[in-house]
Design a protein around this motif. Structure first.
Motif, mmCIF file in Angstrom:
data_model
loop_
_atom_site.group_PDB
_atom_site.id
_atom_site.type_symbol
_atom_site.label_atom_id
_atom_site.label_comp_id
_atom_site.label_asym_id
_atom_site.label_seq_id
_atom_site.Cartn_x
_atom_site.Cartn_y
_atom_site.Cartn_z
ATOM 1 N N LEU A 172 -34.034 106.400 61.957
ATOM 2 C CA LEU A 172 -35.120 107.166 61.333
ATOM 3 C C LEU A 172 -36.378 107.048 62.179
ATOM 4 C CD1 LEU A 172 -34.796 106.103 57.566
ATOM 5 C CD2 LEU A 172 -34.151 108.312 58.561
ATOM 6 N N ALA A 173 -37.104 108.152 62.321
ATOM 7 C CA ALA A 173 -38.380 108.111 63.045
ATOM 8 C C ALA A 173 -39.422 107.382 62.191
ATOM 9 C CB ALA A 173 -38.848 109.530 63.352
ATOM 10 N N ASP A 174 -40.486 106.967 62.808
ATOM 11 C CA ASP A 174 -41.617 106.347 62.105
ATOM 12 C C ASP A 174 -42.116 107.270 60.997
ATOM 13 O OD1 ASP A 174 -42.012 103.918 63.085
ATOM 14 O OD2 ASP A 174 -43.851 104.370 64.209
ATOM 15 N N GLY A 175 -42.401 106.691 59.849
ATOM 16 C CA GLY A 175 -42.955 107.514 58.771
ATOM 17 C C GLY A 175 -41.888 108.242 57.966
ATOM 18 N N VAL A 176 -40.604 108.055 58.330
ATOM 19 C CA VAL A 176 -39.506 108.669 57.582
ATOM 20 C C VAL A 176 -38.786 107.546 56.839
ATOM 21 C CG1 VAL A 176 -37.447 110.108 57.746
ATOM 22 C CG2 VAL A 176 -39.298 110.384 59.411
ATOM 23 N N SER A 177 -38.496 107.770 55.557
ATOM 24 C CA SER A 177 -37.947 106.681 54.748
ATOM 25 C C SER A 177 -36.704 107.127 53.992
ATOM 26 C CB SER A 177 -39.008 106.193 53.762
ATOM 27 O OG SER A 177 -39.267 107.219 52.831
ATOM 28 N N SER A 178 -36.170 106.176 53.202
ATOM 29 C CA SER A 178 -34.953 106.449 52.443
ATOM 30 C C SER A 178 -35.131 107.640 51.501
ATOM 31 C CB SER A 178 -34.558 105.202 51.650
ATOM 32 O OG SER A 178 -35.638 104.785 50.845
ATOM 33 N N LYS A 179 -36.328 107.828 50.968
ATOM 34 C CA LYS A 179 -36.570 108.961 50.071
ATOM 35 C C LYS A 179 -36.353 110.283 50.801
ATOM 36 C CE LYS A 179 -38.271 110.542 46.054
ATOM 37 N NZ LYS A 179 -39.416 109.913 45.439
ATOM 38 N N ASP A 180 -36.780 110.319 52.063
ATOM 39 C CA ASP A 180 -36.586 111.543 52.842
ATOM 40 C C ASP A 180 -35.103 111.795 53.086
ATOM 41 O OD1 ASP A 180 -39.443 111.973 53.187
ATOM 42 O OD2 ASP A 180 -39.371 110.191 54.455
ATOM 43 N N ILE A 181 -34.336 110.709 53.288
ATOM 44 C CA ILE A 181 -32.878 110.871 53.472
ATOM 45 C C ILE A 181 -32.290 111.550 52.243
ATOM 46 C CG2 ILE A 181 -30.641 109.691 53.629
ATOM 47 C CD1 ILE A 181 -31.926 107.468 55.209
ATOM 48 N N LEU A 209 -30.955 100.248 56.191
ATOM 49 C CA LEU A 209 -31.914 100.234 55.071
ATOM 50 C C LEU A 209 -31.904 98.880 54.365
ATOM 51 C CD1 LEU A 209 -31.197 103.671 53.290
ATOM 52 C CD2 LEU A 209 -33.166 103.107 54.754
ATOM 53 N N SER A 210 -33.053 98.514 53.825
ATOM 54 C CA SER A 210 -33.148 97.342 52.952
ATOM 55 C C SER A 210 -32.451 97.671 51.631
ATOM 56 C CB SER A 210 -34.614 97.036 52.681
ATOM 57 O OG SER A 210 -35.154 98.100 51.912
ATOM 58 N N MET A 211 -32.287 96.679 50.763
ATOM 59 C CA MET A 211 -31.706 96.943 49.445
ATOM 60 C C MET A 211 -32.572 97.919 48.667
ATOM 61 S SD MET A 211 -28.857 95.686 49.413
ATOM 62 C CE MET A 211 -28.458 96.293 47.776
ATOM 63 N N GLU A 212 -33.869 97.800 48.833
ATOM 64 C CA GLU A 212 -34.768 98.676 48.076
ATOM 65 C C GLU A 212 -34.614 100.120 48.526
ATOM 66 O OE1 GLU A 212 -38.510 96.865 47.504
ATOM 67 O OE2 GLU A 212 -37.433 95.136 46.703
ATOM 68 N N GLY A 213 -34.513 100.319 49.849
ATOM 69 C CA GLY A 213 -34.291 101.658 50.379
ATOM 70 C C GLY A 213 -32.960 102.220 49.897
ATOM 71 N N GLU A 281 -32.964 113.367 63.173
ATOM 72 C CA GLU A 281 -33.593 114.690 63.026
ATOM 73 C C GLU A 281 -34.434 114.798 61.763
ATOM 74 O OE1 GLU A 281 -30.639 117.714 63.261
ATOM 75 O OE2 GLU A 281 -30.323 117.392 65.412
ATOM 76 N N LEU A 282 -34.393 113.766 60.916
ATOM 77 C CA LEU A 282 -35.120 113.854 59.644
ATOM 78 C C LEU A 282 -36.613 113.635 59.843
ATOM 79 C CD1 LEU A 282 -32.736 111.909 57.229
ATOM 80 C CD2 LEU A 282 -33.008 114.378 57.453
ATOM 81 N N THR A 283 -37.381 114.355 59.041
ATOM 82 C CA THR A 283 -38.839 114.207 59.033
ATOM 83 C C THR A 283 -39.243 114.078 57.561
ATOM 84 O OG1 THR A 283 -39.083 116.597 58.934
ATOM 85 C CG2 THR A 283 -39.163 115.594 61.137
ATOM 86 N N PRO A 284 -40.517 113.735 57.295
ATOM 87 C CA PRO A 284 -40.925 113.636 55.888
ATOM 88 C C PRO A 284 -40.584 114.921 55.125
ATOM 89 C CG PRO A 284 -42.601 112.701 57.283
ATOM 90 C CD PRO A 284 -41.595 113.333 58.209
ATOM 91 N N PHE A 285 -40.068 114.736 53.923
ATOM 92 C CA PHE A 285 -39.501 115.835 53.152
ATOM 93 C C PHE A 285 -40.266 115.963 51.841
ATOM 94 C CE2 PHE A 285 -35.922 118.413 51.743
ATOM 95 C CZ PHE A 285 -35.362 118.830 52.938
ATOM 96 N N SER A 443 -42.035 110.758 49.310
ATOM 97 C CA SER A 443 -41.847 109.321 49.544
ATOM 98 C C SER A 443 -43.169 108.596 49.277
ATOM 99 C CB SER A 443 -41.441 109.088 50.995
ATOM 100 O OG SER A 443 -42.559 109.328 51.837
ATOM 101 N N PRO A 444 -43.134 107.265 49.142
ATOM 102 C CA PRO A 444 -44.384 106.520 48.966
ATOM 103 C C PRO A 444 -45.363 106.726 50.135
ATOM 104 C CG PRO A 444 -42.520 105.143 48.371
ATOM 105 C CD PRO A 444 -41.949 106.397 48.967
ATOM 106 N N LEU A 445 -44.836 106.835 51.367
ATOM 107 C CA LEU A 445 -45.725 107.043 52.520
ATOM 108 C C LEU A 445 -46.436 108.390 52.408
ATOM 109 C CD1 LEU A 445 -43.393 105.787 55.414
ATOM 110 C CD2 LEU A 445 -45.534 104.705 54.642
ATOM 111 N N VAL A 446 -45.670 109.426 52.062
ATOM 112 C CA VAL A 446 -46.276 110.759 51.930
ATOM 113 C C VAL A 446 -47.227 110.781 50.736
ATOM 114 C CG1 VAL A 446 -45.768 113.193 51.402
ATOM 115 C CG2 VAL A 446 -44.414 111.971 53.122
ATOM 116 N N ALA A 447 -46.860 110.112 49.652
ATOM 117 C CA ALA A 447 -47.747 110.073 48.474
ATOM 118 C C ALA A 447 -49.100 109.477 48.855
ATOM 119 C CB ALA A 447 -47.099 109.247 47.364
#
Lengths: 479, 195
Positions: A172-181, A209-213, A281-285, A443-447
């Protein structure tokens, strides 16, 4: 032929098989909350049945609880909470009520206590029970009739599921998280794409991913229509569990880990369907519509329904009308007035850390209210010990008590008609966060970045902070 | 649970896909602790729109809902089934149902009849052109009949048997209580308990 992870867990829980009947499956853990249980207890009372295994049952109060100090003021909410307390006392079930050190959202509480373990069957009268699949458990939401059935028999008659592999490889690129997946998965297969399936998330991006992700990913499996989502347990899972209150200890731990290591899909097993996603290829969604499948990368624009097939077009047209959006508008131009960080999807400590890292040293934009709601009392304490509450309040956000909060309009945290939120929760249905409210799932980052800019944003859209001058240098300059 | 063999009533065409359970009954209506009285909350937001199908008096007494694909997605709330039944619906027809909703319906006695989208379109056309048309849903022969339209539908064999017999799931399971006890004795001792 080999078996998939889901099939292994299923097979280990079959109590009885009969010709032309569904398998009867044993349930290892039954979680309860106040909304979907009262009618089930009523049913038990009417037929004079006890709860078969109170020691495999646990209740918490979450959907109706206010997240500001003080009692529940809505009389109907209060009745529901009091009914749960009375039922738990009458039937002998452990309950974590409002104000208790272990209270919280049911899907945050189970894992953090170590009650959710690999290879278990876990049910709850709540569709987001799929969360617990992150541990390699077969976990799914049930209706109230089934809640009564599990209370009375500790089993459920179930038809076999089909299995779908969702392989997410790459980094995953920086700023992309499990929520985006998971938002990207749902956009790809649709809200009905997982119907009848247990999804198994696999691949290097999932392993990393961590357990939380992983919980975030499995949590939203239901939004693709899947009955459950699962991830095979590994060292990350074992490390998370070891030492937790209800995790096995000593020789039991060794025996448990040995059996958990068998819980993976065999190499020669076959899935009924497979989906592959390239993580790199994923970006914030973000979502633009009124179901979780109506989403797009943040860098895109609101899509044009005219380009869609008939059924999708009608649904997209309705969605844009409800959302007050015009096709072609860049998603980054959409202004919001509310940001919600919390829920069983993203209300864990890592989610709060991620959001705090973005708002630290910054301010929530004028005219934006930001609610940060820890998923449980433990998460709240942990966050406060790390000073995250101060980071949020200094940025102008509200730091709340644990509960389901603005994920669903059952408690005082709601959107007013026409208000628009960026929300880390799981559903953007019409009216989900309040009558007439408009929801963008993020995601929390985008929020957090959205709270700072007031428009849908990712952390990379933010101006860099001025580097801090060390205090020693200041003293030197003054001298 | 009442047995279900055949039902005849007014068909209601609901031309929407992805009807999630938050639309069937919004969260604010979920606070009752009984199984009755949820009819007020059925499609509460949509019923505020006077052009919504259930506000048309011709369909007000409807008991067979014909909806678009992916009916009942989202929240597991069985209140959605109770709201439909409290209002008077006995059958929902769609080309695809969400799993949990379908399971809940089977337990509560609401028939979810799955037929092809082509047949749903034929039923929509008929019910819109001739509002108030009577529809018969026969669980024995698994057919929906309305005017000239005859559509076959799917329902899993076990649910069909239970509905036809009006059997309660818990009593059926408790017939196998010794099997449950035997299974319990084989569970590993390290499995967690909540107490």
């Amino acid at each position: 032929m080999g078996r998939t992870l889901a099939e292994k867990v299923w097979d280990a829980h079959v109590v009885r098989q009969g010709e032309g009947e569904p398998d009867l499956l044993y349930i290892d853990l039954h979680l309860l909350h106040e909304v979907t249980s009262p009618q089930a207890f009523d049913g038990l009372r009417l037929s004079g049945r006890p709860v078969r295994r109170t020691d495999l049952t646990l209740a918490t109060e979450d959907h109706n609880v206010p997240t500001t100090p003080g009692p529940i003021t809505d009389p109907i909410s209060l009745t529901q909470v009091h009914t749960l307390r009375r039922n738990c006392e009458e039937f002998g079930i452990r309950l974590y009520p409002m104000g208790d050190a272990e209270q919280g959202i049911v899907h945050v509480v189970g894992p953090q206590l170590g009650l959710t373990q690999p290879g278990m069957t876990v049910v709850c009268g709540d569709s987001h029970t799929s969360t617990h699949g992150a541990f390699g458990a077969l976990a799914f939401g049930i209706g109230t009739s089934e809640v009564e059935h599990v209370l009375a028999t500790q089993t459920l008659p179930l038809k076999p599921f089909r299995t779908m592999a969702i392989t997410v490889d790459g980094e995953l690129a920086d700023g992309v998280s499990s929520k985006d997946i998971v938002l990207a998965v749902i956009a790809k297969i649709g809200t009905g794409g997982g119907q009848g399936y247990v999804l198994e998330f696999r691949g290097s991006a999932i392993r990393a991913l961590s357990m939380e992700g992983r919980m975030t990913v499995c949590n939203m499996s239901i939004e693709a229509g899947a009955r459950a989502g699962m991830i095979a347990p590994d060292e990350t899972t074992f490390a998370y569990l070891e030492g937790r209150d209800h995790a096995p200890r000593g020789e039991d731990w060794d025996a448990a880990v040995a059996s958990w290591r068998e819980l993976h899909t065999d190499e020669d097993a076959e899935f009924d369907a497979e989906v592959v996603i390239d993580a790199s290829e994923l970006t914030p969604f973000v979502t633009w519509g009124t179901n979780p499948g109506q989403g797009a990368p943040l860098s895109h624009s609101v899509p044009d329904p005219a380009t869609m097939d008939d059924t999708e077009r009608q649904s997209a047209e309705r969605a844009l009308e409800y959302m007050g959006l015009v096709a072609g508008t860049p998603l980054r131009r959409i202004a919001i007035d509310t940001v919600f960080v919390g829920s069983c999807t993203n209300g864990r400590i890592e989610d709060l850390r991620a959001a705090a890292a973005v708002v630290k040293g910054r301010r929530v934009a004028d005219g934006v209210r930001m609610l940060v709601v820890p998923g449980s009392a433990r998460v709240r304490l942990q966050a406060e010990a790390e000073g995250l509450d101060t980071v949020f309040t200094e940025a102008g956000a509200e730091w709340r008590l644990p509960g389901c909060s603005m994920c669903l309009a059952m408690n005082p945290d709601k959107l007013a008609p026409g208000e628009r939120s960026a929300s880390t929760s799981n559903r953007n249905f019409e009216g989900r966060q309040g009558k007439g409210g408009r929801t963008h799932l993020v995601s929390p980052l985008v929020a957090a970045a959205t709270a700072v800019r007031g428009t849908l944003s990712s952390p990379s859209d933010l101006e860099p902070l001025e580097p801090l001058v060390p205090a020693a240098d200041l003293a030197h300059q003054e001298a | 649970m009442d047995a279900f063999t055949t039902h005849t009533g007014t068909g209601v065409p609901l031309r929407r896909s992805n009807v999630d359970t938050d639309q069937i009954i919004p969260a604010e209506y979920l606070k009752r602790v009984t199984k009755s009285g949820f009819e007020d909350g059925l499609f509460a937001a949509w019923r505020k729109d006077e052009t919504f199908i259930l506000n048309d008096p011709t369909y007000a007494a409807g008991s067979i809902l014909v909806a678009g694909p992916d009916f009942g997605t989202g929240s597991s709330r069985e209140h959605a089934v109770w709201a439909l039944m409290n209002y008077g619906f006995r059958v929902v027809v769609s080309s695809r149902f969400a799993d949990i909703f379908r399971g809940n319906s089977g337990k509560a006695g609401l028939l979810t009849a799955q037929c092809s989208q082509d047949d749903v379109e034929l039923l929509w056309k008929l019910l819109e052109n001739e509002p108030g048309t009577s529809v018969t849903v026969d669980l024995v022969s698994r057919t929906i009949t309305a005017g000239d339209v005859v559509a076959a539908f799917d329902v899993d064999e076990y649910t069909r048997w239970r509905l036809l017999e009006g059997l309660d799931d818990i009593s059926l399971t408790l017939r196998h209580e010794p099997d449950i006890t035997a299974y319990e004795q084989l569970r590993p001792a390290w499995k967690p308990v909540t107490g």
